[in-house]
Design a protein around this motif. Structure first.
Motif, mmCIF file in Angstrom:
data_model
loop_
_atom_site.group_PDB
_atom_site.id
_atom_site.type_symbol
_atom_site.label_atom_id
_atom_site.label_comp_id
_atom_site.label_asym_id
_atom_site.label_seq_id
_atom_site.Cartn_x
_atom_site.Cartn_y
_atom_site.Cartn_z
ATOM 1 N N PHE A 70 0.835 -1.367 0.190
ATOM 2 C CA PHE A 70 0.223 -0.036 -0.038
ATOM 3 C C PHE A 70 0.851 1.280 -0.100
ATOM 4 N N VAL A 117 2.338 4.593 -3.087
ATOM 5 C CA VAL A 117 2.379 5.928 -3.115
ATOM 6 C C VAL A 117 3.675 6.332 -3.416
ATOM 7 N N LEU A 125 3.609 6.835 -7.039
ATOM 8 C CA LEU A 125 3.011 8.077 -7.360
ATOM 9 C C LEU A 125 3.960 9.306 -7.387
ATOM 10 N N TYR A 126 4.542 9.444 -6.404
ATOM 11 C CA TYR A 126 5.795 10.560 -6.314
ATOM 12 C C TYR A 126 6.603 10.430 -7.094
ATOM 13 N N LEU A 150 8.468 -1.843 13.384
ATOM 14 C CA LEU A 150 7.547 -1.650 14.375
ATOM 15 C C LEU A 150 6.407 -2.666 14.489
ATOM 16 N N PHE A 166 3.596 15.703 7.665
ATOM 17 C CA PHE A 166 3.433 14.016 7.480
ATOM 18 C C PHE A 166 4.579 13.477 8.424
ATOM 19 N N GLU A 176 4.049 10.926 11.668
ATOM 20 C CA GLU A 176 4.508 9.696 11.890
ATOM 21 C C GLU A 176 5.499 9.370 12.900
ATOM 22 N N LEU A 229 4.505 6.612 15.668
ATOM 23 C CA LEU A 229 5.242 5.435 15.824
ATOM 24 C C LEU A 229 5.649 5.501 17.245
ATOM 25 N N PHE A 268 -1.738 -2.705 17.584
ATOM 26 C CA PHE A 268 -1.361 -3.643 16.123
ATOM 27 C C PHE A 268 -2.459 -2.780 15.198
ATOM 28 N N LEU A 289 -1.702 0.707 14.591
ATOM 29 C CA LEU A 289 -0.682 1.024 13.770
ATOM 30 C C LEU A 289 -1.377 0.840 12.339
ATOM 31 N N ILE A 290 -2.129 -0.214 11.863
ATOM 32 C CA ILE A 290 -2.455 -0.233 10.578
ATOM 33 C C ILE A 290 -3.488 0.700 10.308
ATOM 34 N N THR A 332 -1.474 4.139 10.113
ATOM 35 C CA THR A 332 -0.542 4.271 8.705
ATOM 36 C C THR A 332 -1.361 4.534 7.531
ATOM 37 N N ILE A 333 -2.703 3.722 7.410
ATOM 38 C CA ILE A 333 -3.524 4.012 6.379
ATOM 39 C C ILE A 333 -3.794 5.518 6.347
ATOM 40 N N THR A 350 -0.949 7.436 5.045
ATOM 41 C CA THR A 350 -0.701 7.414 3.684
ATOM 42 C C THR A 350 -1.633 8.117 2.819
ATOM 43 N N PHE A 351 -2.998 7.909 3.239
ATOM 44 C CA PHE A 351 -3.985 8.832 2.458
ATOM 45 C C PHE A 351 -3.549 10.244 2.558
ATOM 46 N N LEU A 354 -0.695 11.527 2.642
ATOM 47 C CA LEU A 354 0.515 11.624 1.598
ATOM 48 C C LEU A 354 0.031 11.730 0.401
ATOM 49 N N ILE A 355 -0.937 10.812 -0.201
ATOM 50 C CA ILE A 355 -1.470 10.797 -1.413
ATOM 51 C C ILE A 355 -2.047 12.154 -1.826
ATOM 52 N N PHE A 412 -8.728 12.705 -0.170
ATOM 53 C CA PHE A 412 -7.826 11.856 0.641
ATOM 54 C C PHE A 412 -7.404 12.541 1.888
#
Lengths: 118, 498
Positions: free
Chosen positions: A39, A43, A46-47, A92, B139, B143, B147, B166, B169-170, B173-174, B177-178, B180-181, B217
């Motif tokens: 995932f 990205v 994309l960059y 992590l 961003f 992070e 983290l 966990f 974290l998932i 991170t999503i 990342t959104f 970041l997009i 996003f």
């Protein structure tokens, strides 16, 4: 042909969704993390693709050459940072999976839930 | 002093960030805690100075490394960021100071230096998000803080924290990342990462569709980080199983920093440039806010675990904050920012009191807390005071922001009445779940599960619990400071609206 002209965006979108699918649908925690990595990598692509200028080279001035075309270096630098972030996240995440395995003896999501319910 | 004054925005980040690796080296007992608390207090002092400077009209803009914006990375502190900075540093300081005894129980001695190092990184990351005026920098700081916060949430002894982290974290991170997009798409169209510059350049973009996608996003990604209903599923377990001091810190401020970025992006960068963005923003977030208030409160009513009850109440309170913002009016946004401040006060004090209870009760189940008030009346009373503030009883901080919120909703005419009904319903449900806590502490009989020899929480901890509880009353009576910061920020965010 417009479709093929922007093929790199399709690569980005498809990879993104493959990764997202793995995160959502897999119950094995390591597989989830693999999906998360895919995932994030989408990205990065994309960059990287957005910084490409057709005919452009690395942005280094050379003696004697005047009208060079350069690719944009900034997105690549940004993504270098994002890759570091991605690696730290995966590391992590895997660390947490190791701890979960130690405590619960399994890394399957539904089995962990069952143990917690008891 | 004059020379240092100009460097305050960067010092806000540098102090905790440089202390973090140093703290790891402090092996002797208690030293890591002392160093972490000291640098957290120093951050608080810097934040107070920034607030004072902002109130007297100073414009803090800092070009990192001497590179001017938009080419270099710019740090900027205005009323909005100063308000949230104050919250973050105060929450961290009070959680560290009060949490010494609790953290000594939860974290083994040899792991403490690492834990406090991660704590300082969370603080540095959150402060970095707030001072930065550069989208990508935000961003990176996001992070860093995320983290590190996964580490401190999982730092305790409760193994159920691990699956919770966990999931955190998932989803975190999503969300990142959104985001970041989104900034990738904006950068693609405008070629800039500086927020102020972005605002100007988006005007020039001919094809607005990528910007619209980017707005989607960024909004969804940050909503995930801010635990906006229905993207809140990571929050309850992460807060419940974290060490108690960590719950105090994160519950008071972590989601609010994400909301800060969300509001900043939507109101500063996109609002003026996208056609009908106000309507889309309101139509997307208002229903979610209403659902968050109703569902979050309803779940809290049926919850028996004290910490999870408060976590679901947080989901509802995030709903109030969003509801104010989704009115897209200066009054609504002022109410929203005030509620950010007041909810941090109330929830911080509540989790502090929970930490006090947890010193004596291993099981924080409402059914096992019978007789708690008999043995530790001060802790229980502080919890009741903070609970009243959460409900919004006149004379407490929570009342002020709800009053402003109702006022702003009534400006919207007939639909506003429905929103007022939702706010009142949410507050009534808060009465119910706070009453359940009070009933369990004060009126329930002791059960066979009640531990032997329960006594009052340690004196130092109790003093800070009461400091937080009294702050709820103080800011309910003397409202100038948060009100002025909130009003000025709302005006600067929405200044272009009629």
């Amino acid at each position: 042909m417009e479709f093929l002209g922007i093929y790199h965006y399709w690569v980005f979108a498809v990879l993104l969704m493959i990764g997202f699918y793995a995160v959502v649908a897999k119950v094995n925690l390591v597989k989830k993390l693999i999906g998360l990595s895919v995932f994030q990598s989408a990205v990065f692509l994309l960059y990287i693709t957005m910084s490409k200028v057709s005919g452009g080279t690395a942005p280094i001035f050379q003696k004697g050459e005047v009208d060079q075309i350069f690719s944009n270096p900034l997105p690549q630098v940004l993504i270098l940072t994002a890759i570091v972030v991605g690696i730290s996240t995966t590391a992590l995440g895997l660390g947490i999976v190791v701890r979960i395995k130690e405590e619960y003896g399994t890394i399957e999501e539904h089995e962990i839930q069952e143990i917690d319910r008891r | 002093m004059i020379a240092l004054e100009n460097h305050l925005p960067v010092l806000q980040v540098v102090v905790p960030m440089l202390m973090a690796p140093l703290v790891v080296l402090l092996r002797p007992r208690g030293l890591a805690w002392a160093a972490a608390a000291a640098s957290s207090l120093m951050s608080l002092v810097i934040a107070i100075q920034l607030v004072a400077g902002v109130l007297s009209g100073t414009d803090y803009s800092y070009a990192l490394g001497g590179w001017e914006a938009p080419y270099g990375i710019e740090l900027q502190v205005d009323d909005f960021s100063a308000l949230v900075l104050l919250l973050v540093t105060a929450a961290s300081s009070i959680a560290l100071l009060a949490g010494k005894a609790s953290l000594d129980q939860a974290i083994e001695q040899h792991r403490q230096p690492l834990f406090f190092s991660a704590w300082l990184l969370v603080l540095a990351g959150l402060a970095g998000i707030l001072v930065s005026a550069d989208a990508f920098n935000i961003f990176v700081f996001m992070e860093i803080s995320s983290l590190a916060s996964y580490v401190i949430v999982a730092g305790g002894t409760d193994r159920r924290a691990l699956p919770a982290v966990f999931k955190y974290l998932i989803m975190g991170t999503i969300g990142a990342t959104f985001y970041l997009i989104g900034i990738g798409l904006v950068y693609m169209m405008t070629g800039t990462l500086n927020l102020a510059d972005m605002e100007l350049r988006i005007h020039e973009v001919a094809d607005q569709r990528p910007i619209l996608v980017a707005a989607g996003f960024i909004t969804v990604g940050l909503a995930l980080k801010a635990a906006v209903f229905p993207l809140h599923v990571w929050l309850p377990n992460a807060y419940t199983y974290a060490p108690h001091a960590v719950s105090v810190f994160l519950a008071a401020c972590a989601t609010k920093v994400s909301l800060y970025v969300l509001l900043r992006f939507d109101f500063v960068v996109f609002q003026q440039n996208l056609l009908g963005h106000e309507l889309q923003f309101a139509a997307f977030l208002m229903p979610l806010a209403v659902l968050a208030i109703l569902v979050g409160s309803a779940v809290a009513i049926y919850e028996y675990n004290l910490k999870r009850l408060l976590a679901y109440s947080s989901v509802a309170q995030i709903g109030y904050i969003l509801l104010g913002a989704s009115l897209v009016s200066i009054g609504g946004l002022t109410a929203s920012l005030l509620h950010m401040f007041n909810h941090a006060l109330a929830k911080g004090a509540l989790f502090l009191a929970v930490m006090g209870l947890a010193m004596r009760f291993a099981q924080l189940d409402l059914r096992n807390l019978g007789g708690a008030a008999r043995h530790m009346p001060w802790t229980a009373a502080a919890m009741a005071v903070a609970g009243l503030s959460l409900i919004g009883i006149p004379g407490t901080a929570g009342f002020i922001s709800k009053w402003y919120l109702v006022d702003a909703a009534l400006d919207k005419g007939i639909p506003g009445l429905a929103l007022v009904a939702v706010i009142v319903a949410g507050s009534l449900m808060a009465v119910v779940y706070i009453w359940r806590i009070v009933e369990a502490l004060w009126f329930a009989e002791e059960t066979e599960n009640t531990p032997q020899g329960v006594r009052e929480a340690p004196a130092a901890m109790l003093a800070l619990i009461w400091l937080a509880a009294l702050a709820n009353i103080y800011f309910g009576l003397v409202t100038e400071l948060p009100r002025e910061l909130a009003t000025v920020s709302a005006e600067s965010l929405l200044g272009h609206l009629p």
